[in-house]
Every structure is written in C-alpha cells, then in structure tokens.
Design an enzyme around this catalytic site. Structure first.
Site, PDB file in Angstrom:
ATOM      1  N   CYS A  83     -39.577  -5.324 -93.697  1.00 60.51           N
ATOM      2  CA  CYS A  83     -39.476  -5.105 -92.352  1.00 60.51           C
ATOM      3  C   CYS A  83     -38.169  -4.621 -91.505  1.00 60.51           C
ATOM      4  O   CYS A  83     -37.510  -3.682 -91.008  1.00 60.51           O
ATOM      5  CB  CYS A  83     -40.507  -5.558 -91.628  1.00 60.51           C
ATOM      6  SG  CYS A  83     -39.464  -7.329 -91.778  1.00 60.51           S
ATOM      7  N   HIS A 137     -39.058 -11.682 -89.289  1.00 57.65           N
ATOM      8  CA  HIS A 137     -40.025 -10.273 -89.385  1.00 57.65           C
ATOM      9  C   HIS A 137     -39.601  -9.707 -88.009  1.00 57.65           C
ATOM     10  O   HIS A 137     -39.531 -10.106 -86.746  1.00 57.65           O
ATOM     11  CB  HIS A 137     -41.451 -10.234 -89.485  1.00 57.65           C
ATOM     12  CG  HIS A 137     -41.958  -9.305 -89.431  1.00 57.65           C
ATOM     13  ND1 HIS A 137     -42.181  -8.134 -89.884  1.00 57.65           N
ATOM     14  CD2 HIS A 137     -42.951  -8.608 -87.655  1.00 57.65           C
ATOM     15  CE1 HIS A 137     -43.104  -7.156 -89.430  1.00 57.65           C
ATOM     16  NE2 HIS A 137     -43.193  -7.460 -87.967  1.00 57.65           N
TER      17      HIS A 137
END
Length: 166
Positions: free
Chosen positions: A109, A39
């Site tokens: 993301c 992430h």
C-alpha cells in the site's frame, strides 16, 4: 481561470495496523522503536484509494474496516482531474498493482501511495513510512520473520476495485 475547478487537494491517510502495539512491543522484539505499522491511502476527488491483496480498491474517505486514520498528511494539490486519474488507476490496476503482485515488504500500500502521490503532486510520501520495511528487515527478528511476512497480504476492503478481472 477559476482556481477552485482546476486544482484538487491530495491527502495521505495514514493508519497504524498495529493499533499502538508496534510502539509498545518493537523495542523488545526488534531492538528499536517503531511508531506503527503503516497502511496508507491516497484521498482525492472525495474518494480513498489504496492497494492490497485484492489489488487497487476505493471507498469513501475513512470508510475501510480500519476506521478513521491515525493521521492525515496534506500532500498538496494537483491539476489531474477525475477522468484522467481514473484512467491512470485503471492502467495501474491492470499491470503493476494487480492483487497477485502484492508483497508486504516490497510492493504494498505504501509503494502504491508513494507512486500515486508522485504522479499527482511530484512529491513522495514521508520517508518514515516508506523506510519501515528496511528498518524491520535490518533486525535479526525481522529477517527471521521474513518468510512468514512475505505470505501476508493486507486487504482493508473497499467498495470499488480497479483489478483486471482475469
């Protein structure tokens, strides 16, 4: 011209969502080594910005439920001031990066961080991050999990949101 007032540092915060499990389990499950399930977020103007199932969000650097990042990548500097950057984010949040557009493997993301990094610095984020979905999907296990994984939305809650409220 005062260099301190016209250039701003751009950082990439990198988190391993698996907390080390990808490194341990990926050889058995996928037949290849993955170092993490990444992430990412962009940190600029003393704020961390990221995209998830709720759209574009922000928080103080390191302020998500994920805690402190596993690593911080210096992406360089930008001349984009905070007002211009916030206008840019508002536009993204009302179009390309609305929460319902989130797709774990195709529009996530890392896609957001890569696009924002290019806007700010002209450079992409590291390929070991952006190549991860294709690495997973190139395995039989990844293909088998694809329907399930496409239904997953990661949202590491932040304090601010740039979603279009509809």
């Amino acid at each position: 011209m005062d260099q301190d007032n016209t250039r701003f540092d751009v950082k990439l915060y990198v988190y391993d969502l698996s907390k080390g499990m990808a490194r341990q389990l990926s050889p058995a499950l996928l037949g290849k080594q993955l170092d993490g399930i990444w992430h990412t977020a962009i940190v600029i103007h003393n704020e961390e910005f990221f995209f998830g199932g709720e759209g574009i969000s922000s928080c103080p650097p390191g302020g998500t439920i994920l805690g402190q990042p596993n690593s911080i990548v210096d992406l360089g500097e930008t001349e984009v001031n905070e007002d211009i950057f916030m206008s840019y984010l508002m536009g993204l949040g009302e179009s390309t990066y609305r929460g319902e557009n989130y797709k774990l493997f195709e529009h996530n993301c890392n896609t957001f961080s890569n696009e924002v990094a290019q806007f700010l610095t002209g450079s992409k984020i590291p390929s070991y991050i952006t190549d991860l979905p294709s690495e997973v999907l190139s395995t039989p296990f990844g293909q088998a999990l694809l329907p399930l994984l496409n239904s997953v939305a990661i949202s590491p809650s932040g304090s601010g949101s740039f979603n279009s409220q509809r």
